[in-house]
Motif scaffolding. Structure first.
Motif, mmCIF file in Angstrom:
data_model
loop_
_atom_site.group_PDB
_atom_site.id
_atom_site.type_symbol
_atom_site.label_atom_id
_atom_site.label_comp_id
_atom_site.label_asym_id
_atom_site.label_seq_id
_atom_site.Cartn_x
_atom_site.Cartn_y
_atom_site.Cartn_z
ATOM 1 N N SER A 82 1.032 -1.650 -0.177
ATOM 2 C CA SER A 82 -0.172 -0.049 0.027
ATOM 3 C C SER A 82 0.462 1.301 -0.173
ATOM 4 O O SER A 82 2.261 1.232 0.412
ATOM 5 C CB SER A 82 -1.109 0.046 1.088
ATOM 6 O OG SER A 82 -1.736 1.114 1.299
ATOM 7 N N SER A 83 0.699 2.048 -1.276
ATOM 8 C CA SER A 83 1.098 3.402 -1.114
ATOM 9 C C SER A 83 3.088 3.046 -1.417
ATOM 10 O O SER A 83 3.008 2.777 -2.404
ATOM 11 C CB SER A 83 1.247 3.753 0.323
ATOM 12 O OG SER A 83 0.990 5.549 0.408
ATOM 13 N N LEU A 84 3.746 3.830 -0.395
ATOM 14 C CA LEU A 84 4.858 3.075 -0.166
ATOM 15 C C LEU A 84 5.451 2.148 -0.246
ATOM 16 O O LEU A 84 6.024 0.925 -1.186
ATOM 17 C CB LEU A 84 6.564 4.142 0.683
ATOM 18 C CG LEU A 84 7.820 4.133 0.985
ATOM 19 C CD1 LEU A 84 7.636 4.681 -0.457
ATOM 20 C CD2 LEU A 84 7.790 4.868 1.958
ATOM 21 N N GLY A 85 4.125 1.230 0.475
ATOM 22 C CA GLY A 85 4.517 -0.144 0.403
ATOM 23 C C GLY A 85 4.834 -0.862 -0.810
ATOM 24 O O GLY A 85 4.227 -1.575 -1.558
ATOM 25 N N GLY A 86 3.541 -0.131 -1.931
ATOM 26 C CA GLY A 86 3.424 -0.768 -3.396
ATOM 27 C C GLY A 86 4.182 -0.223 -4.049
ATOM 28 O O GLY A 86 4.676 -0.942 -5.383
ATOM 29 N N PHE A 87 5.323 0.712 -3.827
ATOM 30 C CA PHE A 87 6.480 1.573 -4.467
ATOM 31 C C PHE A 87 7.079 -0.131 -4.632
ATOM 32 O O PHE A 87 8.255 -0.683 -5.332
ATOM 33 C CB PHE A 87 7.201 2.490 -3.944
ATOM 34 C CG PHE A 87 8.331 2.332 -4.491
ATOM 35 C CD1 PHE A 87 8.755 3.369 -6.632
ATOM 36 C CD2 PHE A 87 9.499 2.455 -3.771
ATOM 37 C CE1 PHE A 87 9.992 2.996 -6.692
ATOM 38 C CE2 PHE A 87 10.935 2.594 -4.556
ATOM 39 C CZ PHE A 87 10.844 2.886 -5.858
ATOM 40 N N GLU A 108 6.438 7.848 -7.997
ATOM 41 C CA GLU A 108 7.098 8.413 -7.484
ATOM 42 C C GLU A 108 7.599 8.976 -6.803
ATOM 43 O O GLU A 108 7.715 10.032 -5.953
ATOM 44 C CB GLU A 108 7.207 10.113 -8.949
ATOM 45 C CG GLU A 108 6.880 9.586 -10.257
ATOM 46 C CD GLU A 108 8.617 9.394 -10.789
ATOM 47 O OE1 GLU A 108 9.269 9.428 -10.264
ATOM 48 O OE2 GLU A 108 7.970 8.457 -12.362
ATOM 49 N N PRO A 109 7.822 7.938 -5.352
ATOM 50 C CA PRO A 109 8.543 8.338 -4.004
ATOM 51 C C PRO A 109 9.943 9.415 -3.786
ATOM 52 O O PRO A 109 9.759 9.640 -2.744
ATOM 53 C CB PRO A 109 8.445 6.895 -3.798
ATOM 54 C CG PRO A 109 8.348 5.980 -4.639
ATOM 55 C CD PRO A 109 8.319 6.867 -5.992
ATOM 56 N N ALA A 110 10.507 8.790 -4.778
ATOM 57 C CA ALA A 110 11.144 10.106 -4.519
ATOM 58 C C ALA A 110 11.344 12.053 -4.996
ATOM 59 O O ALA A 110 11.995 12.496 -4.339
ATOM 60 C CB ALA A 110 12.611 10.106 -5.645
ATOM 61 N N ARG A 111 10.284 12.138 -5.538
ATOM 62 C CA ARG A 111 9.512 13.143 -5.667
ATOM 63 C C ARG A 111 8.911 13.658 -4.357
ATOM 64 O O ARG A 111 8.400 14.698 -3.952
ATOM 65 C CB ARG A 111 9.103 12.718 -6.502
ATOM 66 C CG ARG A 111 8.729 14.964 -7.334
ATOM 67 C CD ARG A 111 7.741 14.359 -8.431
ATOM 68 N NE ARG A 111 6.746 13.282 -7.960
ATOM 69 C CZ ARG A 111 5.299 12.924 -9.213
ATOM 70 N NH1 ARG A 111 5.549 12.783 -10.152
ATOM 71 N NH2 ARG A 111 4.267 12.450 -8.247
ATOM 72 N N VAL A 137 15.898 9.396 -0.297
ATOM 73 C CA VAL A 137 15.077 9.761 -1.742
ATOM 74 C C VAL A 137 16.727 9.663 -2.605
ATOM 75 O O VAL A 137 16.020 8.686 -3.738
ATOM 76 C CB VAL A 137 15.635 11.623 -1.536
ATOM 77 C CG1 VAL A 137 15.138 12.084 -2.991
ATOM 78 C CG2 VAL A 137 15.006 12.381 -0.702
ATOM 79 N N ASP A 138 17.760 9.780 -2.539
ATOM 80 C CA ASP A 138 18.233 9.354 -3.194
ATOM 81 C C ASP A 138 18.268 7.253 -3.875
ATOM 82 O O ASP A 138 18.358 7.159 -4.316
ATOM 83 C CB ASP A 138 20.041 9.516 -3.069
ATOM 84 C CG ASP A 138 20.240 10.866 -3.016
ATOM 85 O OD1 ASP A 138 19.835 12.059 -4.315
ATOM 86 O OD2 ASP A 138 20.956 11.551 -2.868
ATOM 87 N N HIS A 168 -4.488 9.686 -11.548
ATOM 88 C CA HIS A 168 -4.116 9.509 -12.918
ATOM 89 C C HIS A 168 -2.607 9.024 -13.017
ATOM 90 O O HIS A 168 -2.716 8.347 -13.616
ATOM 91 C CB HIS A 168 -4.587 11.248 -13.885
ATOM 92 C CG HIS A 168 -5.502 11.990 -13.261
ATOM 93 N ND1 HIS A 168 -6.048 11.955 -12.565
ATOM 94 C CD2 HIS A 168 -6.772 11.762 -14.605
ATOM 95 C CE1 HIS A 168 -7.408 12.751 -12.129
ATOM 96 N NE2 HIS A 168 -8.494 12.149 -13.604
ATOM 97 N N GLU A 169 -1.158 9.384 -11.601
ATOM 98 C CA GLU A 169 -0.788 8.993 -12.465
ATOM 99 C C GLU A 169 -0.702 8.244 -12.011
ATOM 100 O O GLU A 169 0.387 6.871 -12.907
ATOM 101 C CB GLU A 169 0.719 9.835 -11.150
ATOM 102 C CG GLU A 169 2.387 9.917 -11.634
ATOM 103 C CD GLU A 169 2.262 10.837 -10.655
ATOM 104 O OE1 GLU A 169 3.850 11.323 -11.471
ATOM 105 O OE2 GLU A 169 2.825 10.642 -10.003
ATOM 106 N N MET A 170 -0.917 6.900 -10.737
ATOM 107 C CA MET A 170 -0.904 5.636 -10.521
ATOM 108 C C MET A 170 -1.204 4.945 -11.912
ATOM 109 O O MET A 170 -1.141 3.854 -12.460
ATOM 110 C CB MET A 170 -1.807 5.370 -9.416
ATOM 111 C CG MET A 170 -1.156 5.808 -8.158
ATOM 112 S SD MET A 170 -2.236 5.658 -6.951
ATOM 113 C CE MET A 170 -3.441 6.829 -6.982
#
Length: 210
Positions: A82-87, A108-111, A137-138, A168-170
């Motif tokens: 979920s969310s960051l966990g989805g990444f 785009e979690p880094a952004r 972030v890096d 929309h991005e997802m």
């Protein structure tokens, strides 16, 4: 609203191992993690369930997951995030060639997390603090999978009412995957119970015969 055909369980080995990954500032105490853990315990105790507390460092988090699933069969494992966990689930699915279910996944979690550099509190325990460092972030940028190589292994739930991430991005990121766009709802997918059957069906998880 569903932008893809009804997802079918992938053929092949049955799911024997399930990994659940929580989001940023969250924990295994999240509603969705607890709800799914309860279902697994009640209906499929034969399936190995793991929902770890993830460290703030993305590199350390992915290392923990790769080490913890090193002896899991890739054809029999699935990751839900979920969310960051989805990444992170996408990262793991690309590296392990396993099935993945994503719930309002960070694209785009880094952004998006750059603005959270500094001291943070844990969502489920405000007394618990951690520091989100600039180098994290890096690490997110370095971990970002360049492409989804096997879309049929994925099912993504995207809520148009997400107040944190751009739906929309997802939807664009996972357009070629099994994609279920939900009208309304929210980032936490508070109506998770309504979508749990679809999630379990995609993974081929049905209550075991008594």
């Amino acid at each position: 609203m569903n932008t893809a055909d009804e997802p079918q369980a992938l053929p092949g080995a049955p799911v024997t191992h399930v990994l659940y990954l929580h989001g940023f500032r969250s924990s295994p105490r999240s509603f969705k993690a607890q709800r799914m853990a309860a279902w697994m315990q009640a209906h499929r105790p034969d399936v190995h369930w793991w929902c770890p507390q993830l460290p703030p460092s993305p590199r350390e988090a992915v290392d923990l997951l790769l080490q913890g699933t090193a002896d899991w069969p890739k054809d029999g494992m699935a990751v839900v995030g979920s969310s960051l966990g989805g990444f992170y689930a996408t990262v793991l699915a690309e590296r392990r060639s396993c099935r993945a279910v994503l719930i309002n996944p960070a694209v785009e979690p880094a952004r998006d997390l750059a603005r959270y550099i500094g001291e943070q509190t844990a969502f489920h325990d405000p007394q618990q603090h951690f520091f989100f460092r600039a180098e994290f972030v890096d690490e997110l940028r370095e971990l970002h999978p360049p492409a989804i190589t096997a879309p049929r292994r994925y099912l993504a739930f995207v809520a148009t009412g997400d107040e944190v991430l751009d739906w929309h991005e997802m939807a664009a990121r996972y357009a070629q995957c099994g994609l279920h766009v939900i009208e309304g709802s929210d980032h936490a997918l508070s109506d998770f119970d309504a979508h749990l059957p679809r999630l379990l069906g995609f993974l081929g998880l049905q209550p075991s015969a008594v």
